[in-house]
Design an enzyme around this catalytic site. Structure first.
Site, PDB file in Angstrom:
ATOM      1  N   ASP A  19       0.879  -1.148  -0.152  1.00  0.00           N
ATOM      2  CA  ASP A  19      -0.041  -0.061   0.035  1.00  0.00           C
ATOM      3  C   ASP A  19       0.878   1.356  -0.098  1.00  0.00           C
ATOM      4  O   ASP A  19       1.026   2.063   0.937  1.00  0.00           O
ATOM      5  CB  ASP A  19      -0.925  -0.126   1.201  1.00  0.00           C
ATOM      6  N   ASP A 365     -31.812  13.112 -10.134  1.00  0.00           N
ATOM      7  CA  ASP A 365     -31.131  14.338  -9.582  1.00  0.00           C
ATOM      8  C   ASP A 365     -29.542  14.379  -9.791  1.00  0.00           C
ATOM      9  O   ASP A 365     -28.962  13.517  -8.995  1.00  0.00           O
ATOM     10  CB  ASP A 365     -31.612  14.573  -8.265  1.00  0.00           C
ATOM     11  N   GLU A 559     -21.571   3.951  -6.869  1.00  0.00           N
ATOM     12  CA  GLU A 559     -22.856   4.125  -7.191  1.00  0.00           C
ATOM     13  C   GLU A 559     -22.909   4.355  -8.517  1.00  0.00           C
ATOM     14  O   GLU A 559     -24.201   4.020  -9.149  1.00  0.00           O
ATOM     15  CB  GLU A 559     -22.907   5.758  -6.409  1.00  0.00           C
TER      16      GLU A 559
END
Length: 621
Positions: A19, A365, A559
């Protein structure tokens, strides 16, 4: 082969080596060697190679740690699991659980720490309860002894003035509770994820599609039960169960949900109860003249309210408000305060925010397709959804209830609803169908003109079998080529969206972004009319994009996507929910999870194999 690994030591070493950007994920952007040797307590060694396998190891270690283990027993089959199988399994066995909520004591505890309530650190969370729900009111009043909450009973008549009066102390709205011999439990529901930590309207339907495919029909059934509660107690299916959504509904999918649940459960008593409620919603929410029913017989969205929407992020309206603030010699923030307190009257803004709230009720929206005139539009997708209601009612009454359904001293037949559906189809053909362009367009019932904006929603009449065979052929010929991109269907064409600038920023439902509900409805629509090849290509493009991004970015399922670049790195308003996590996604994102499971259920086996090999769409189509 099973490796027993000390979790803390292995996790620390893995992150220290791989990482490199310190974001607590392992992605293609990290600059580590991409090989890591694991050593079992028994002394066995194995080298894990590649970003995807290393991120799987990270996730499996964290899952074991979350389960309270000190030593993880990790199978190589999990580390090297084929990507399609892993993503689908994580959705089925892990993400749905992470997204499930209840409005009982345990659920309310988690709501108190919700990001939307961060400002309530020294105050109490208000739980608003319908005036006639004594079970919920008494239950939450008792919880006040143990939790920092206030139980507030809503008035019988909920007006825009009342909703504005409580916007300074927004709270959560109760959902269905059940009393099991004195033990009160909340009926479960699934949330979209991230900061969307409540039950949303149309999200809930698409999530339920995935739930049913994953063998969780009882949870999908519970979602319908909460819809029923909202209709009976709040008068509508809510945008979401937050107090500032009390005057807003969302795209209607209730009839589709109860029909699909019934197809699995065959519970006729349950169906009869929900069919009654769905007809009630249809007649009282959608078919009231002068509100959501326009004078041409088609429907619109219409969200009541006063002033600026309280849920919008800070700065969202600056481009609209800045000219008025400058003319008044005020800062934008000062102008907002004066406008909200009605010290300043502005008819233009009153109308703008009427349309803006209505945009949010539409679920889209936001989008330039409907910005500034949404309440004036007979939207294609809304009328397709209501056509589906009418057909669903007809089919259920005819096939399940022997063509006779009693409701409020009235008998409904299947033919009654089919006549309504046929009339709606005729009106859609008159007002929304454009024969020369071969597409459906939104119709402005005020200016009496068709919109010219080409959006993914032009294809929704195929989803509900409203289009004729000729219309479907034209849509596939004319609309698909304009909307199809590398990762699937874009929300609109670039030309329709128009130029983007500082004063005209990106809108998230427009080009270049793509959304799960559009893809799912379009796939089904194509299959309804026999366009299997086109459906398979679109499914593959969407699932390839999800799979590749999850493989490269530590299991990220967000999303929305930029379907032009086929990436989750979306640069538009609100950011991209589902990308902000550490080590492992706990939830994915509700309707994105569902789209993956739904796409897999429809995809030909040969394409699933290609997807596991991450073959790009360009090599297959």
């Amino acid at each position: 082969m099973i490796f027993k690994l000390p979790i803390t030591d292995t996790l620390n070493a893995l992150l220290a080596q791989e990482d490199t950007d310190k974001d607590k994920k392992i992605t293609i952007e990290d600059k580590g060697p991409k090989t890591f040797e694991i050593t079992s307590i028994s002394g066995d060694h194995y080298t894990v190679s590649g970003t995807y396998n290393l991120s799987n190891l990270l996730q499996e270690l964290v899952i074991a740690k979350q389960e309270g283990q000190d030593v993880a027993e990790i199978s190589l089959s999990k580390i090297e699991e084929l990507p399609v199988q892993r993503i689908s399994r994580m959705i089925r066995d892990y993400y749905w659980n992470g997204l499930t909520r209840r409005m009982d004591k345990t659920g309310v505890k988690s709501l108190i720490s919700d990001s939307k309530n961060a400002s309530l650190t020294s105050e109490k969370l208000t739980i608003y309860v319908p005036y006639q729900d004594t079970l919920a009111y008494d239950y939450y009043k008792v919880l006040e002894k143990d939790l920092p909450i206030i139980t507030q009973k809503l008035p019988k008549d909920i007006t825009p003035e009342y909703v504005k009066s409580i916007n300074h102390k927004p709270g959560i709205l109760s959902l269905k509770l059940e009393d099991h011999n004195g033990n009160i439990e909340g009926v479960p529901f699934v949330v979209p994820g991230g900061r969307f930590n409540e039950m949303y309207g149309w999200d809930s339907y698409f999530e339920s599609v995935g739930l049913m495919l994953d063998g969780k029909v009882e949870l999908a059934k519970a979602m319908a039960d909460n819809f029923q509660y909202e209709i009976n107690y709040y008068g509508k299916i809510l945008n979401a169960n937050r107090s500032y959504y009390l005057t807003r509904t969302q795209p209607p999918f209730y009839s589709t949900l109860i029909r699909e649940v019934f197809d699995i459960t065959h519970d006729k008593t349950w169906l009869a109860s929900h069919l009654e409620t769905a007809i009630k919603e249809y007649e009282t929410v959608w078919m009231v003249e002068g509100k959501r029913l326009t004078n041409n017989g088609l429907n619109r969205y219409l969200a009541q309210g006063i002033g600026i929407t309280p849920e919008a992020e800070e700065g969202h309206y600056d481009a609209v408000l800045k000219p008025f603030a400058e003319k008044a010699g005020m800062s934008v923030q000062a102008y907002i305060r004066a406008y909200q307190s009605q010290q300043i009257q502005n008819d233009f803004l009153d109308t703008y925010f009427l349309h803006d709230r209505t945009v949010r009720e539409s679920g889209h929206d936001t989008s330039y397709r409907i910005e500034g005139n949404c309440a004036d539009l007979n939207l294609v997708e809304l009328n397709a959804m209501l056509y589906k209601y009418e057909v669903d009612f007809a089919v259920l009454i005819r096939d399940v209830f022997h063509d006779s359904f009693e409701l409020h001293l009235r008998t409904y037949t299947g033919s009654y609803w089919l006549e309504k559906a046929e009339l709606r189809k005729a009106r859609m053909n008159e007002y929304c169908w454009n024969q020369s362009l071969g597409m459906y367009f939104d119709y402005n019932h005020v200016t009496r003109s068709q919109s010219a904006f080409i959006a993914a929603t032009t294809l929704t009449p195929m989803w509900c079998d409203m289009a004729s065979e000729e219309q479907a052929e034209k849509l596939v010929k004319h609309a698909l080529p304009l909307l199809q991109e590398k990762g699937g269907i874009a929300g609109s064409t670039e030309q329709s969206r128009g130029e983007i600038s500082e004063s005209r920023p990106h809108r998230q439902w427009d080009f270049p972004n793509g959304w799960a509900p559009h893809q799912m409805m379009i796939w089904k629509g194509l299959l309804n009319y026999g366009y299997n090849a086109e459906a398979q290509e679109l499914i593959y493009r969407w699932l390839y994009m999800i799979t590749k991004n999850a493989v490269d970015y530590n299991g990220t399922i967000p999303e929305k996507y930029d379907v032009v670049e086929a990436t989750h790195k979306v640069f538009s308003e609100y950011g991209n929910v589902g990308t902000d996590f550490e080590y492992i996604s706990q939830e994915g994102f509700g309707w994105m999870n569902a789209s993956y499971q739904y796409g897999l259920s429809l995809m030909d086996k040969r394409y699933v194999e290609a997807l596991n090999d991450l073959k790009p769409p360009e090599s297959l189509f």
